[in-house]
Design a protein around this motif. Sequence first.
Motif, short mmCIF file in Angstrom:
data_model
loop_
_atom_site.label_atom_id
_atom_site.label_comp_id
_atom_site.label_asym_id
_atom_site.label_seq_id
_atom_site.Cartn_x
_atom_site.Cartn_y
_atom_site.Cartn_z
N GLY A 108 0.81 -1.21 0.00
CA GLY A 108 0.00 0.00 0.00
C GLY A 108 0.84 1.25 0.00
O GLY A 108 0.46 2.28 -0.57
N VAL A 109 2.00 1.19 0.61
CA VAL A 109 2.89 2.35 0.64
C VAL A 109 3.39 2.66 -0.76
O VAL A 109 3.45 3.81 -1.17
N VAL A 110 3.73 1.63 -1.50
CA VAL A 110 4.20 1.83 -2.87
C VAL A 110 3.09 2.44 -3.72
O VAL A 110 3.31 3.40 -4.46
N ARG A 111 1.88 1.90 -3.58
CA ARG A 111 0.75 2.43 -4.35
C ARG A 111 0.42 3.87 -3.98
O ARG A 111 -0.04 4.63 -4.80
N ALA A 112 0.63 4.23 -2.70
CA ALA A 112 0.23 5.56 -2.22
C ALA A 112 1.40 6.52 -2.06
O ALA A 112 1.24 7.58 -1.47
N ALA A 113 2.56 6.17 -2.57
CA ALA A 113 3.73 7.05 -2.41
C ALA A 113 3.41 8.44 -2.95
O ALA A 113 2.88 8.56 -4.05
N PRO A 114 3.73 9.47 -2.19
CA PRO A 114 3.38 10.83 -2.60
C PRO A 114 4.13 11.32 -3.83
O PRO A 114 3.68 12.25 -4.49
N SER A 115 5.27 10.70 -4.12
CA SER A 115 5.99 11.09 -5.33
C SER A 115 6.72 9.89 -5.91
O SER A 115 7.13 8.98 -5.19
#
Length: 183
Positions: free
Chosen positions: A101-108
């Motif tokens: 989920g972090v990869v999908r939601a990375a801010p940049s």
Amino acid sequence: MDKPLRKDAALRRSAILDAARAVFAEEGIDAPLDRIAERAGVGRATLYRNFPGRTEIALAVLMDDVADLGARFEDADHDEAFIDFLTALSERLVRNTALGGVVRAAPSNELLTPLRAAMRQACAGPIKVSQAAGVIRPDLTSADMRVLSAMLGAGLHQAAPRERNAIARRTLELVIDAVRTRP
């Protein structure tokens, strides 16, 4: 170039990463960061001195996992090296689905650049070995790991725990089939 950490700082950082891996696996990516600090045996200030936020901690855990995979398969010389690499990656994704989920939601996109580079480096050797043995497609490159890892993790996103293993197993079968050479 980054200055190497002192031994005590490196041990604290390692403890934070181990705690984060466990807490994220048990409670998900939204678990309180204080729980990570507590489990690592460090204060909040130490946690935030090492990692400014949740995304940075999660990315560091992923980088650590990729580095471990790279070391594990660095000298792999058996024909199925890349298949085994994909299997090991799938197992890690199943153990800690929250990190995807972090990869999908990375801010940049720039935040993910080091992770993607580490993944390409980690899989390059196994790809070369398996291609030389004729096990995997000759057109596969380490850059394809971006797609392959996304495929392995996508099916796990929001999967119920009771179905996660079956989905991971089937996804891995399909990914392996996609990378194998055709008769």
